[in-house]
Design a protein around this motif. Sequence first.
Motif, short mmCIF file in Angstrom:
data_model
loop_
_atom_site.label_atom_id
_atom_site.label_comp_id
_atom_site.label_asym_id
_atom_site.label_seq_id
_atom_site.Cartn_x
_atom_site.Cartn_y
_atom_site.Cartn_z
N ASN A 1 15.87 6.90 -18.99
CA ASN A 1 16.28 7.86 -17.98
C ASN A 1 17.25 8.87 -18.58
OD1 ASN A 1 17.10 9.14 -15.57
ND2 ASN A 1 18.70 7.62 -15.26
N ILE A 2 17.00 10.16 -18.35
CA ILE A 2 17.92 11.22 -18.79
C ILE A 2 18.89 11.58 -17.68
CG2 ILE A 2 18.12 13.61 -19.54
CD1 ILE A 2 15.46 13.35 -20.93
N GLY A 3 18.36 11.79 -16.47
CA GLY A 3 19.20 12.18 -15.36
C GLY A 3 18.60 13.37 -14.62
N ALA A 4 19.41 13.96 -13.76
CA ALA A 4 18.92 15.06 -12.92
C ALA A 4 19.71 16.33 -13.21
CB ALA A 4 19.04 14.69 -11.45
N LYS A 5 19.05 17.47 -13.00
CA LYS A 5 19.70 18.77 -13.12
C LYS A 5 19.13 19.70 -12.07
CE LYS A 5 16.53 20.49 -16.70
NZ LYS A 5 16.41 21.03 -18.07
N THR A 6 19.97 20.59 -11.57
CA THR A 6 19.54 21.54 -10.56
C THR A 6 19.50 22.95 -11.16
OG1 THR A 6 21.82 21.81 -9.79
CG2 THR A 6 20.46 20.17 -8.66
N SER A 7 18.64 23.76 -10.59
CA SER A 7 18.51 25.15 -11.04
C SER A 7 17.86 25.95 -9.94
CB SER A 7 17.68 25.22 -12.33
OG SER A 7 16.37 24.70 -12.12
N ILE A 8 17.59 27.21 -10.22
CA ILE A 8 16.93 28.11 -9.27
C ILE A 8 15.70 28.67 -9.95
CG2 ILE A 8 17.13 30.25 -7.95
CD1 ILE A 8 20.12 29.72 -7.75
N ILE A 9 14.57 28.56 -9.28
CA ILE A 9 13.33 29.10 -9.84
C ILE A 9 13.05 30.45 -9.17
CG2 ILE A 9 11.81 27.94 -8.16
CD1 ILE A 9 9.83 27.54 -10.47
N LYS A 10 12.59 31.38 -9.98
CA LYS A 10 12.31 32.72 -9.48
C LYS A 10 10.83 33.05 -9.67
CE LYS A 10 16.95 34.49 -10.44
NZ LYS A 10 17.74 35.55 -11.11
N ALA A 11 10.24 33.69 -8.68
CA ALA A 11 8.84 34.13 -8.75
C ALA A 11 8.72 35.47 -8.08
CB ALA A 11 7.92 33.11 -8.07
N SER A 12 7.85 36.32 -8.62
CA SER A 12 7.66 37.66 -8.06
C SER A 12 6.19 37.87 -7.72
CB SER A 12 8.14 38.72 -9.05
OG SER A 12 7.43 38.64 -10.26
N PHE A 13 5.94 38.67 -6.68
CA PHE A 13 4.58 38.99 -6.27
C PHE A 13 3.88 39.86 -7.31
CE2 PHE A 13 6.38 37.92 -2.13
CZ PHE A 13 5.37 37.14 -1.60
N PHE A 14 4.64 40.76 -7.91
CA PHE A 14 4.05 41.73 -8.84
C PHE A 14 4.79 41.67 -10.17
CE2 PHE A 14 3.75 43.40 -4.50
CZ PHE A 14 2.36 43.41 -4.35
N GLN A 15 4.14 42.14 -11.22
CA GLN A 15 4.71 42.08 -12.55
C GLN A 15 5.92 43.00 -12.72
OE1 GLN A 15 1.59 42.76 -15.41
NE2 GLN A 15 0.63 40.78 -15.06
N ASP A 16 6.08 43.97 -11.82
CA ASP A 16 7.23 44.86 -11.97
C ASP A 16 8.54 44.18 -11.60
OD1 ASP A 16 7.04 44.68 -9.23
OD2 ASP A 16 6.30 46.73 -8.94
N GLY A 17 8.46 42.99 -10.95
CA GLY A 17 9.65 42.23 -10.63
C GLY A 17 10.52 42.80 -9.55
#
Length: 329
Positions: free
Chosen positions: A174-190
């Motif tokens: 077991n390593i453990g847990a980590k939190t983060s924020i994932i980002k996604a965009s509808f278009f490639q221009d961001g």
Amino acid sequence: MKNLLIIFLIFIASIHYVSAEGYPKSRPNESDGPTIVKIAFYIIDIENIDNKKQSFTADVIIRLKWKDSRLSGIEKAIPLNAIWNPRIQIYNLRDVDARFPEVVKILKGDTIQYTQRYYATLSSPLDFSEFPFDVQTLPITLLSFGFTPQEVVMDFEVAGGADKFSVSDWNIENIGAKTSIIKASFFQDGLEVIERPRLDYEFKANRHIQYYWWKVLSPLMVILFLSWAVFWIDPSQVGAQVGVSGTSILTLIAFLYKLDNILPPVSYLTHLDNFVFTTLGLVFFAYLEALVSTTFALKGKKDFALKLDYIFRIAYPIIFTIILLIFWA
């Protein structure tokens, strides 16, 4: 492609179900900041790590807890979709069988608890460049598809699990847990970016290297000793020298085909590939030396041919030992 998947799941998660029993569907205490969701894991088993499909199979219980005072005093189990919930799902999921009912319990202190057991196949990008000495990270990735980090915060609470897993050729830690924020965009221009909270619970997987000692290293050593024998044969015996060295090469090539069942199917060379091809070069070198020594013997320079064989009787095992230490130490 991954961003499109996130967007699709967010769209599905954004659909509101009408509660027939009138339970509140809005987020609790919206004006007080984000809702904190405490997450716990219990790993029942890790059954398989698939090199080809780059996935692993896990039997895991995941527990979610959050506060909602509006449901205080309710003693019966409530369907999950009948109330507000953080809509947390397994992000790297390929296939799943949910074993528990989709219901929540109301605990003391206005705490809502949702527990689910998943028998799941999860994707995990594996790096085989150091195979079979590779160390892999196996994540269980959770994502709140319906809410932003300002609305839901995932907080790792506790984890447990079996002392030993049924996967036979790996050592799992077991390593453990980590939190983060994932980002996604509808278009490639961001220009339009969606953010969602993420939690990764990770394991470290080490291969049991003894298997490869017996299945790979031991047969290769037998083939190398066979090719080493060419230096002990009288250089005037052309047929014997060429026959032994040629047989060694053919045997090694046949062994390479057998390794297809062991080596992961990747487009780059692994650590084991480099060792095998270095060994192949050493066996081919013995073949070339046999041709050179027999040529000198046939031209009447047998003493020089014998001296050449004597030198490589000593040098050949030394070279192989150095190669062995470089790749397997």
